[in-house]
Design a protein around this motif. Structure first.
Motif, PDB file in Angstrom:
ATOM      1  N   UNK A 176      95.262  16.502  78.245  1.00  0.00           N
ATOM      2  CA  UNK A 176      96.356  16.697  79.193  1.00  0.00           C
ATOM      3  C   UNK A 176      97.570  15.906  78.702  1.00  0.00           C
ATOM      4  N   UNK A 177      98.770  16.559  78.622  1.00  0.00           N
ATOM      5  CA  UNK A 177      99.939  15.833  78.129  1.00  0.00           C
ATOM      6  C   UNK A 177     100.476  14.870  79.202  1.00  0.00           C
ATOM      7  N   UNK A 178     101.464  14.064  78.792  1.00  0.00           N
ATOM      8  CA  UNK A 178     101.963  12.992  79.675  1.00  0.00           C
ATOM      9  C   UNK A 178     102.503  13.568  80.985  1.00  0.00           C
ATOM     10  N   UNK A 179     103.313  14.620  80.891  1.00  0.00           N
ATOM     11  CA  UNK A 179     103.910  15.192  82.107  1.00  0.00           C
ATOM     12  C   UNK A 179     102.836  15.709  83.064  1.00  0.00           C
ATOM     13  N   UNK A 180     101.830  16.389  82.516  1.00  0.00           N
ATOM     14  CA  UNK A 180     100.743  16.921  83.365  1.00  0.00           C
ATOM     15  C   UNK A 180     100.005  15.780  84.065  1.00  0.00           C
ATOM     16  N   UNK A 181      99.755  14.684  83.318  1.00  0.00           N
ATOM     17  CA  UNK A 181      99.072  13.517  83.919  1.00  0.00           C
ATOM     18  C   UNK A 181      99.878  12.960  85.096  1.00  0.00           C
ATOM     19  N   UNK A 182     101.201  12.843  84.878  1.00  0.00           N
ATOM     20  CA  UNK A 182     102.060  12.259  85.921  1.00  0.00           C
ATOM     21  C   UNK A 182     102.153  13.201  87.126  1.00  0.00           C
ATOM     22  N   UNK A 183     102.265  14.500  86.876  1.00  0.00           N
ATOM     23  CA  UNK A 183     102.347  15.473  87.988  1.00  0.00           C
ATOM     24  C   UNK A 183     101.081  15.390  88.842  1.00  0.00           C
ATOM     25  N   UNK A 184      99.919  15.387  88.168  1.00  0.00           N
ATOM     26  CA  UNK A 184      98.637  15.308  88.907  1.00  0.00           C
ATOM     27  C   UNK A 184      98.560  14.002  89.703  1.00  0.00           C
ATOM     28  N   UNK A 185      98.941  12.882  89.062  1.00  0.00           N
ATOM     29  CA  UNK A 185      98.884  11.579  89.749  1.00  0.00           C
ATOM     30  C   UNK A 185      99.874  11.511  90.908  1.00  0.00           C
ATOM     31  N   UNK A 186     101.057  12.151  90.746  1.00  0.00           N
ATOM     32  CA  UNK A 186     102.061  12.158  91.822  1.00  0.00           C
ATOM     33  C   UNK A 186     101.542  12.955  93.025  1.00  0.00           C
ATOM     34  N   UNK A 187     100.845  14.075  92.743  1.00  0.00           N
ATOM     35  CA  UNK A 187     100.238  14.853  93.842  1.00  0.00           C
ATOM     36  C   UNK A 187      99.200  13.994  94.582  1.00  0.00           C
ATOM     37  N   UNK A 188      98.397  13.265  93.799  1.00  0.00           N
ATOM     38  CA  UNK A 188      97.380  12.380  94.403  1.00  0.00           C
ATOM     39  C   UNK A 188      98.048  11.264  95.212  1.00  0.00           C
ATOM     40  N   UNK A 189      99.170  10.743  94.691  1.00  0.00           N
ATOM     41  CA  UNK A 189      99.888   9.657  95.380  1.00  0.00           C
ATOM     42  C   UNK A 189     100.369  10.113  96.752  1.00  0.00           C
ATOM     43  N   UNK A 190     100.990  11.287  96.821  1.00  0.00           N
ATOM     44  CA  UNK A 190     101.507  11.804  98.092  1.00  0.00           C
ATOM     45  C   UNK A 190     100.356  12.034  99.072  1.00  0.00           C
TER      46      UNK A 190
END
Length: 594
Positions: free
Chosen positions: A1-15
């Motif tokens: 998983x590239x950096x952007x995909x990792x951050x998008x997934x983590x941001x969804x989890x954060x919300x």
């Protein structure tokens, strides 16, 4: 998983974790951090405010803390109002570099047998004259668009429709019969398309003289244009052609074959080709049959003079002629016939026509008519409309005195590239064959890049001198950077550079290069959505600029730290790879040395 995909997934989890609500991926907006702030990527927090019920700063702070605690790619953060600037961890950059390095076509998608089938029509020459500067822009755009659509995971069929019938063709044929004395490409030493183009010009010259004489004898000019013996003979020849007269058809076949041999030579020099060529002489009867079929279904109407029309007033347009009162077809009818043949030959999902913007109305009408006639892609057909291309006044007027010949232009570009390279001392240790080959690659690269870097919808001025510049936003600048990197890698090979795991601490310039390379996939995707070769050209230029800044500030081969040197070599190799792949989408070759 590239950096952007990792951050998008983590941001969804954060919300979800912080505010108890699931959010879709498209709500997570990431962009490159602006240079005045610390960070690499910025998360836009505003879309989450209704969910968090807190102000932008607090929301950004909370999401930032969650990402720092739970996402390995994030090493730190700072919040500026509703913008969350994220600092990416060094290990994440090295992992991304490894991913880029492992994939020869990083950022491009491969098609399979279930991928959408996109047909792209470009070139569309007439067989009464050679290809000109306008055709150069058309062919380069069409070819590049085909490569871009393919890199987006589509199956692509490249087609050409040749305008090989009509009064203009008969003019060249008649002039050759009258003034040609049996001249052939072999006896004249001319390419077939140039030879036939000369006779088209000869017809026009003699026809004007006849009109002038008739006007001088007292005839009205409009009448003189109709009554001139040459135009009458040309019309008689067209009627004979329509009626399959064996002599006229044999001459037509012979002269067209000369032209096709000439076209093939030009296409080969230009580096473009087609999977299937259609000819209007074969499609116009299909079009007439399709219009008659539409008439029987009540889709069109026949007027009192026997002509057939489509009423488009409900679509906010006017009436459109489809068959003349004498039953002969118009361009629209031929395009309907060509569409019918193509649809029988291929299960097309999308049809893209690369045609100049003077035909915008034509394609608006064609889309409506094809939809009416039941073609599933009719409504969604794409007219890839482009603007005019001109040269600075007084440059390269061709044999007709009005248009710029494609062969002359390409020959000029190659000879200019050779001259410029010699003046700059770039050919000093090369054989004559190598000089000629590099001059060809650089000259054609300069021509293609200069045309393709401009937004296709705009009119443009092509300046041959400006295009062959080894500095600035040009093909040779990018090609020279590629050749320089290849030279570094050859020297590194001689020094026995190792392929050990990457562990070095990265500089800002190195992370900037890795980030820029990682944006290639997004650039390819956007170019496919926008039908925009210029997006790829500008991406290649930006990547080249970033590399040159890095190369100015850091040594690669003379770096004492083996780990740093290894990382820089891997970065350099992949920058070269991405440049090569990106330029290939524009139909541009890159030389191994310059």
């Amino acid at each position: 998983m590239n950096i952007e995909s990792q951050i998008i997934t983590s941001a969804q989890e954060a919300v979800s974790s912080l505010y108890g609500q699931q959010v879709p991926e498209k709500m997570v907006q990431l962009q490159k951090t602006r240079s005045e702030f610390e960070g690499n990527l910025t998360l836009v927090v505003f879309p989450f405010l209704k969910i968090s019920k807190k102000n932008p700063e607090q929301t950004a702070q909370e999401i930032g803390q969650y990402l720092a605690d739970h996402c390995e790619a994030v090493a730190g953060f700072n919040a500026v109002k509703g913008f969350l600037n994220l600092v990416i961890a060094p290990a994440a950059w090295l992992a991304l570099l490894n991913d880029i390095n492992a994939n020869e076509h990083y950022g491009e998608r491969q098609a399979n047998e279930n991928s959408p089938l996109v047909m792209i029509e470009y070139s569309s020459p007439n067989t009464n004259k050679p290809l000109h500067l306008g055709h150069v822009r058309n062919n380069l755009l069409g070819w590049s668009l085909a490569q871009i659509m393919q890199a987006n995971g589509n199956r692509v069929v490249k087609t050409n429709i040749v305008n090989d019938r009509g009064i203009h063709i008969c003019k060249s044929m008649l002039a050759w019969l009258k003034y040609g004395n049996g001249e052939t490409p072999e006896t004249s030493g001319k390419k077939g398309d140039h030879l036939i183009g000369d006779y088209y010009v000869a017809f026009d010259k003699h026809y004007r003289e006849e009109v002038k004489q008739l006007v001088e004898s007292g005839m009205d000019e409009e009448q003189a244009k109709q009554e001139a013996p040459l135009i009458k003979e040309a019309h008689e020849m067209l009627v004979k052609w329509e009626n399959n007269d064996p002599e006229v058809r044999a001459l037509w076949q012979k002269m067209n074959n000369w032209v096709y041999a000439g076209f093939d030579e030009t296409y080969k020099k230009m580096g473009v080709s087609f999977d299937k060529i259609y000819y209007e002489s074969q499609t116009y009867l299909k079009g007439k049959a399709k219009v008659e079929e539409g008439l029987a279904k009540g889709l069109f109407e026949r007027h009192a003079d026997n002509s057939v029309w489509a009423d488009l007033t409900n679509e906010g347009l006017d009436q459109k002629l489809l068959l003349r009162s004498d039953g002969t077809s118009v361009y629209m009818t031929q395009d309907i016939g060509t569409a019918e043949m193509r649809f029988q030959d291929y299960p097309i999902d999308k049809m893209i026509y690369v045609v100049g913007n003077e035909q915008n109305y034509h394609f608006q009408v064609l889309s409506i008519l094809l939809d009416r006639l039941g073609f599933k892609w009719g409504k969604e057909l794409v007219h890839f409309s482009y603007g005019m291309v001109e040269l600075p006044n007084g440059k390269m007027k061709s044999r007709e005195g009005t248009v710029v010949d494609a062969d002359d232009l390409m020959a000029l570009m190659v000879s200019d590239a050779k001259k410029t390279s010699e003046e700059l001392g770039k050919f000093d240790d090369m054989s004559e064959d190598e000089r000629n080959e590099i001059a060809r690659i650089v000259g054609m690269g300069a021509l293609k890049y200069f045309i393709l870097k401009v937004d296709a919808r705009k009119n443009m001025l092509f300046n041959p001198e400006e295009s062959i510049d080894f500095n600035g936003n040009t093909g040779p600048f990018i090609q020279y950077t590629y050749a320089r990197i290849r030279s570094i890698l050859r020297k590194a090979g001689e020094q026995g550079a190792s392929e050990a795991p990457l562990t070095a601490v990265l500089s800002d310039k190195e992370t900037e290069l890795i980030q820029k390379m990682s944006e290639y996939g997004a650039a390819v995707e956007q170019a496919g959505k926008d039908y925009s070769p210029s997006g790829i050209a500008n991406y290649c230029y930006e990547l080249t600029k970033v590399f040159n800044q890095f190369y100015h500030d850091y040594s690669i081969l003379n770096e004492a730290d083996e780990q740093k040197k290894l990382v820089r070599l891997v970065i350099a190799r992949n920058v070269a790879k991405v440049i090569r792949n990106g330029m290939a989408l524009l139909g541009i070759e890159v030389p191994e040395r310059m």
